[in-house]
Motif scaffolding. Structure first.
Motif, PDB file in Angstrom:
ATOM      1  N   ASP A   1      40.635  42.313  50.372  1.00  0.00           N
ATOM      2  CA  ASP A   1      39.340  41.770  50.801  1.00  0.00           C
ATOM      3  C   ASP A   1      39.373  41.262  52.237  1.00  0.00           C
ATOM      4  O   ASP A   1      38.364  41.324  52.949  1.00  0.00           O
ATOM      5  CB  ASP A   1      38.913  40.635  49.866  1.00  0.00           C
ATOM      6  CG  ASP A   1      38.671  41.127  48.442  1.00  0.00           C
ATOM      7  OD1 ASP A   1      38.454  42.340  48.267  1.00  0.00           O
ATOM      8  OD2 ASP A   1      38.730  40.301  47.502  1.00  0.00           O
TER       9      ASP A   1
ATOM     10  N   GLN B   1      44.537  41.454  45.737  1.00  0.00           N
ATOM     11  CA  GLN B   1      43.097  41.634  45.872  1.00  0.00           C
ATOM     12  C   GLN B   1      42.568  40.892  47.094  1.00  0.00           C
ATOM     13  O   GLN B   1      41.719  41.406  47.834  1.00  0.00           O
ATOM     14  CB  GLN B   1      42.383  41.140  44.607  1.00  0.00           C
ATOM     15  CG  GLN B   1      40.905  41.501  44.553  1.00  0.00           C
ATOM     16  CD  GLN B   1      40.657  42.987  44.570  1.00  0.00           C
ATOM     17  OE1 GLN B   1      41.116  43.715  43.696  1.00  0.00           O
ATOM     18  NE2 GLN B   1      39.928  43.466  45.596  1.00  0.00           N
ATOM     19  N   LYS B   2      43.083  39.690  47.324  1.00  0.00           N
ATOM     20  CA  LYS B   2      42.673  38.924  48.503  1.00  0.00           C
ATOM     21  C   LYS B   2      43.133  39.625  49.783  1.00  0.00           C
ATOM     22  O   LYS B   2      42.423  39.654  50.793  1.00  0.00           O
ATOM     23  CB  LYS B   2      43.259  37.511  48.442  1.00  0.00           C
ATOM     24  CG  LYS B   2      42.775  36.599  49.568  1.00  0.00           C
ATOM     25  CD  LYS B   2      43.333  35.188  49.405  1.00  0.00           C
ATOM     26  CE  LYS B   2      42.775  34.246  50.471  1.00  0.00           C
ATOM     27  NZ  LYS B   2      43.033  34.690  51.838  1.00  0.00           N
TER      28      LYS B   2
ATOM     29  N   GLU C   1      35.723  51.194  49.476  1.00  0.00           N
ATOM     30  CA  GLU C   1      36.012  50.345  48.318  1.00  0.00           C
ATOM     31  C   GLU C   1      37.357  50.755  47.707  1.00  0.00           C
ATOM     32  O   GLU C   1      37.647  51.932  47.554  1.00  0.00           O
ATOM     33  CB  GLU C   1      34.914  50.500  47.267  1.00  0.00           C
ATOM     34  CG  GLU C   1      35.157  49.677  45.998  1.00  0.00           C
ATOM     35  CD  GLU C   1      34.147  49.965  44.912  1.00  0.00           C
ATOM     36  OE1 GLU C   1      34.331  49.450  43.786  1.00  0.00           O
ATOM     37  OE2 GLU C   1      33.177  50.725  45.174  1.00  0.00           O
TER      38      GLU C   1
END
Length: 647
Positions: A466, A462-463, A474
Motif C-alpha cells: 500500500d 500488505q502495508k 492492484e
C-alpha cells in the motif's frame, strides 16, 4: 508460517580472489535477494515425528523437507554434523521419472504359482511418473545453492567436511561459491568419478563419462583417513630409502650395486575414482533400487571411510535413494537423510528396514508436502486455480493468467516449490515482484494475483504494498494452502480382520478385499489415452482413403487406426494390484506410527516380509501376533493412507 528464524553461519569467507557474492564480484541476477534472506535467517518450522523404527539410541533421522529448514532444526537443537555428502540437482535440464509397476493381483499370482511359471520382467505393466524436473535458470540455481551451502555450513562440526557431487553443467560455478563460503584454502580435493561402463554412441566429441566431487573442510583441522586400494596388476619398483647424507630418497642397492626391487599390490587412493561404476542403476545389480539418481554404495563407502570415524554423524540433505544413510549405518556411523520427495523417504525407509537399522521419520510442516514431490504439487496447483491458462507473453516469472471480463488479463504468480528461496513471501520477494516483475507486464494490466505458501508478516507485507507509490496496479495476495487443503483425496480400502487361535499364541489376519486409488487411476487413464492417441493417423498422412476414417481427434482432424498396437493397462475390480506396501501398528492407536508387521510387494509380485525377501506371492493378507490397531497402505505411486481398526 515459520516458528522463528535461525541465524545462518557468520559472514562468508573472502578468498584470495575476493569472490564475495554480496560485493557482486561473481555477478548474477538475484544475488542481492540472497543477502536479505541470509540476514533474515533460516525458517524454522514444526517438525512432526511420523514413525519410529526400533529404539534408535543414536538418534538417526529421516526428514521429509527442504535442506534449509532441516538445517534450521538441527542448529536450533545444537546438532552438529561431521560429514555432509550431497548429490543435489545438476541443473542438467533433464526430467527425472519413476517407473511405476502394476503389481500382480493375488488371484493371478496364485495361478502363476500353481503353474510353476516364472514371471518375465517384460510382462509387467508399467507407466512413468515424473519425480522432478532438473530445469533451472542459472541465476536461480546459484542463489538456491548458495543459501543451501550456507545453511549446511551452519550445522557442520569444527572438524567436518563436505562433499558436493555435480557434473559439467554447473559444477564450476558451484566451486566458486564454495571457495567463497568455505575459503579457497579449504579445498581438499576435486575428485573425478569416472565410470567407463557408461557407453555413449552418437556424440560429437568425446563421451562424457565422469562426475566431479568437491571435497572441502570447514577448518584447517579435519578427518582424513588413508584409503588403500588394490592394483589391477602388481607393480615392481626399486626400493627407496632415506639418505641422511644426501637428504633425499635414493634407490636401495645390494653390496654389488644391484638395485633392490619390491612389489606393490595396492596403493593409496588418488583423486580419480573408477569405483562403483554406473551398473547399480541397472536391474541386474544387487543394489538396484529403481531410483533414477541412485549412486553406488562403494562410492559412499570410500567417502565416509576417508573422512569420518565410527560413531560420527553423516548427513545427506538431498538423500535420493538413501545410499548415504545405508552405507553410514553399515559402517557404524550415525545418519541423517533429508529429501523433499516422499518417494525418497519411502525408498530409504524400506532400504534401511532391510538392513535392520533403527531410526525416526519426521516431516517438516511447511505446507508443501501434500503430494509425493514438488513437481506433482506444482502441476496440481495450476489445475486447481480456476481459469488459469498459460500466457507466454508474460514471461517465465508468471505461472499464467486469468481472463477477467472487467479487468482483462490478470497475471498469476505461484512460488516455485523446487526453489526454497521463493516459498516465503517477505519484503525482499515483494520488492522483487513490484520492481522487477510487474514493470515488465503489458501496460493494460490492471491487477496481479500473488499466491504464497508462507508469509513473513501478512499485515506488514500488505502495508508495504500500500505504501509503494510507483506500483499503480492492484495486487491481491492469496494463500496457496487454501487451495491445497481442498485437494486431498485419500485412497479407499475394504478389509476383514480376523483372529486365529491355532496354537497357544493367537494370530491376527487382515485381508484386503478391495482397494481403489483415484490418483493412481487418473495416472493410468492418462497413460491409456496417450497410448491410444499414438496409434492414430491424422488426415495429414497420405495414401489414406476417405472410407478409412473412423473418428476425429481433439483438434478436429480425421483419424484412422494405424498399424501400431497398444495394450492398455486394465485394473481388476478389487484393485489389489495397486498396492505396494502394507503395515500394521499394534502399538499406537494414533500419533507416531510403529510398524509391528509389514509386507512389501515387489514389482514381480513377491513378498518382502519385515525387510526379508521371499519367493512367495502375496495372497491379499498381512499377519501379526498382537491385536492390530491401525492399518497403513501405500499405493504403487507412493501415497499412504491410514485406517483405524477394530476387532
Amino acid at each position: 508460517m515459520a516458528i522463528k528464524y535461525v541465524p545462518y553461519y557468520p559472514d562468508p569467507v573472502e578468498g584470495q580472489a575476493i569472490l564475495d557474492n554480496f560485493k557482486r564480484m561473481l555477478k548474477y541476477k538475484g544475488a542481492g535477494d540472497v543477502k536479505r534472506r541470509l540476514e533474515r535467517g533460516m525458517p524454522l518450522y514444526e517438525l512432526k515425528k511420523v514413525e519410529t523404527v526400533g529404539k534408535n539410541p543414536n538418534g538417526n533421522m529421516l526428514i521429509r523437507g527442504e535442506c534449509i529448514s532441516a538445517c534450521a532444526y538441527l542448529k536450533e537443537q545444537g546438532i552438529e554434523v561431521d560429514l555432509i555428502y550431497i548429490d543435489p540437482p545438476f541443473a542438467s535440464g533433464a526430467d527425472y521419472a519413476k517407473k511405476v509397476y502394476i503389481r500382480r493381483n493375488p488371484k493371478v499370482a496364485e495361478v502363476i504359482a500353481q503353474a510353476g511359471k516364472e514371471l518375465d520382467i517384460e510382462e509387467l505393466k508399467t507407466f512413468e511418473e515424473k519425480m522432478y524436473g532438473d530445469i533451472w535458470r542459472k541465476e536461480d540455481y546459484l542463489n538456491w545453492m548458495y543459501e543451501n551451502l550456507m545453511a549446511i555450513k551452519s550445522v557442520m562440526s569444527e572438524t567436518a567436511s563436505i562433499f558436493v557431487h555435480l557434473d559439467w553443467h554447473i559444477g564450476h560455478y558451484v566451486k566458486i561459491l564454495m571457495d567463497e563460503i568455505f575459503g579457497e584454502d579449504k579445498l581438499i580435493n576435486e575428485i573425478i568419478w569416472y565410470y567407463p561402463d557408461n557407453f555413449q554412441g552418437n556424440v560429437k566429441g568425446f563421451a562424457t563419462n565422469h562426475n566431479n566431487i568437491f571435497w572441502y573442510s570447514k577448518n584447517e583441522t579435519y578427518i582424513s583417513n588413508k584409503v588403500i586400494i588394490p592394483l589391477d596388476k602388481p607393480v615392481k619398483r626399486d626400493k627407496r630409502i632415506w639418505s641422511k647424507e644426501l637428504g633425499k630418497l635414493v634407490s636401495a642397492r645390494n653390496d654389488d650395486g644391484t638395485l633392490i626391487y619390491e612389489e606393490f599390490t595396492e596403493k593409496k587412493a588418488d583423486d580419480v575414482w573408477t569405483i562403483g561404476q554406473t551398473s547399480v542403476t541397472k536391474s541386474t545389480s544387487n543394489e538396484y533400487m529403481d531410483y533414477p539418481t541412485q549412486k553406488p554404495e562403494e562410492l559412499l563407502r570410500r567417502i565416509i571411510e576417508a573422512s569420518t570415524n565410527e560413531g560420527m554423524l553423516v548427513a545427506d540433505f538431498f538423500g535420493g535413494s538413501g545410499v548415504t544413510a545405508a552405507v553410514a549405518n553399515k559402517l557404524g556411523r550415525r545418519f541423517i537423510h533429508c529429501d523433499i520427495g516422499i518417494n525418497s523417504i519411502q525408498t530409504t525407509r524400506d532400504r534401511l528396514i532391510a538392513d535392520k537399522a533403527e531410526f525416526d521419520i519426521y516431516e517438516i510442516k511447511d505446507g508443501v508436502s501434500l503430494y509425493r514431490n514438488p513437481t506433482q504439487t506444482m502441476e496440481k496447483i495450476k489445475k486447481l486455480i480456476p481459469g488459469l491458462k498459460n500466457e507466454k507473453s508474460l514471461g517465465d516469472f508468471w505461472a499464467g493468467a486469468i481472463s477477467d471480463s472487467k479487468l482483462g488479463l490478470v497475471p498469476v504468480y505461484i512460488p516455485n516449490l523446487m526453489d526454497s528461496s521463493s516459498k516465503l513471501l517477505d519484503k525482499a520477494m515483494m520488492f522483487r515482484i513490484m520492481h522487477e516483475a510487474i514493470p515488465d507486464l503489458p501496460s493494460n494490466v490492471k491487477k496481479a494475483i500473488i499466491y504464497y505458501v508462507d508469509v513473513d508478516n501478512l499485515e506488514e507485507i500488505q502495508k508495504f504494498i500500500d505504501d509503494e507509490e510507483d506500483v499503480i496496479i492492484e495486487i491481491e495476495l492469496r494463500d496457496l494452502k487454501d487451495i491445497l487443503d481442498d485437494a486431498v483425496f485419500e485412497d479407499y480400502a475394504e478389509f476383514k480382520v480376523s483372529k486365529v487361535q491355532e496354537s497357544l499364541i493367537p494370530e491376527y489376519i487382515v485381508e484386503i478385499t478391495n482397494f481403489q486409488s483415484d490418483r493412481v487411476s487418473r495416472k493410468i487413464d492418462e497413460y491409456n489415452q496417450k497410448g491410444y492417441a499414438n496409434t492414430l493417423i491424422t488426415s495429414d498422412d497420405e495414401d489414406i482413403e476417405d472410407d478409412d476414417y473412423e473418428d476425429y481427434n481433439e483438434d478436429g482432424e480425421n483419424v484412422v487406426p494405424s498399424k501400431k498396437k497398444f495394450t492398455p493397462i486394465l485394473i481388476s475390480e478389487t484393485g489389489l494390484e495397486l498396492i505396494e506396501y502394507i503395515s500394521l501398528d499394534c502399538t499406537n492407536q494414533d500419533g507416531v506410527w510403529h510398524s509391528d508387521s509389514e509386507i512389501k510387494i515387489d514389482k514381480l509380485g513377491y513378498v518382502i516380509v519385515n525387510g526379508t525377501k521371499t519367493k512367495n506371492f502375496w495372497d491379499g493378507t498381512i499377519k501379526c501376533e498382537k491385536k492390530p490397531l491401525r492399518l497403513k497402505i501405500r499405493n504403487i505411486c507412493g501415497d499412504e493412507t491410514i485406517w483405524n481398526l477394530s476387532v
